[in-house]
Enzyme design. Sequence first.
Site, mmCIF file in Angstrom:
data_model
loop_
_atom_site.group_PDB
_atom_site.id
_atom_site.type_symbol
_atom_site.label_atom_id
_atom_site.label_comp_id
_atom_site.label_asym_id
_atom_site.label_seq_id
_atom_site.Cartn_x
_atom_site.Cartn_y
_atom_site.Cartn_z
ATOM 1 N N LYS A 17 0.836 -1.204 0.000
ATOM 2 C CA LYS A 17 0.000 0.000 0.000
ATOM 3 C C LYS A 17 0.877 1.263 0.000
ATOM 4 O O LYS A 17 0.676 2.184 -0.789
ATOM 5 C CB LYS A 17 -0.924 0.012 1.216
ATOM 6 C CG LYS A 17 -1.970 1.112 1.136
ATOM 7 C CD LYS A 17 -2.309 1.683 2.470
ATOM 8 C CE LYS A 17 -1.241 2.640 2.944
ATOM 9 N NZ LYS A 17 -1.532 3.306 4.196
ATOM 10 N N ASP A 59 -6.171 1.142 1.106
ATOM 11 C CA ASP A 59 -6.130 1.240 2.573
ATOM 12 C C ASP A 59 -7.507 0.857 3.111
ATOM 13 O O ASP A 59 -8.386 0.424 2.355
ATOM 14 C CB ASP A 59 -5.708 2.641 3.013
ATOM 15 C CG ASP A 59 -6.782 3.674 2.711
ATOM 16 O OD1 ASP A 59 -7.785 3.344 2.042
ATOM 17 O OD2 ASP A 59 -6.629 4.824 3.160
#
Length: 215
Positions: free
Chosen positions: A121, A139
């Site tokens: 991420k 996220d």
Amino acid sequence: MKLQERYNQIINYFKENNSDAETELNFSSVFQLLVAVVLSAQCTDKRVNMVTPALFAAYPTPKDMANANEADIYEYIKSVSYPNAKAKHLVGLSQMLVEKFNNEVPNDMDSLTSLPGVGRKTANVIMAVAFSKSAMPVDTHVYRVSHRLGLVSLKHNTPLKVERELTKHIPEEIMGLAHHWLLLHGRYICKSLKPQCDKCPFDSFCPKKLEGSKL
Ligand code: SF4
């Protein structure tokens, strides 16, 4: 409503209403962005922005941070979540930037995820925000909103599966922007515990909203 139609309707809304969405983290170099994103794991951007001005003033470059003690970094970041682990990661990644990457933050997934404390991420955020690459960081907000809006099905139950689905349907040239759209929608409207459906532009076709009581 067909799936691509759903995507198009949401994309068109955001294009018209939030065409300049961007990260809410403060930074003035790619290195500072990397540090801020590492600090933002399990923490709010607001909190991170409170500690980074002093941290960046004391350690503006990878070389400066590579020479720091973890205990020194800790003092600057102790109000964010997991400060011990993050201090260790920041010193470690800075040392690796100096030793392996000529003091520069790399721009590809493999190199970025070789840095301590940098997962998929975080790497996607750096690629999208700093290098304008077509990347979709997933996220907690992006994950939740994508499911609630019916952009991905329930069987896509990991961040990587959600990322793969989103990148199949969102045009490459707006991928980074779409990340901010979904994230900000999750942060301010489609909140985890109390989604504000009465303020949401997608309530007429949102599957989660139409389920009613299960929000
Ligand atoms: Fe979230 Fe409600 Fe909007 Fe659906 S209608 S995306 S549940 S805020």
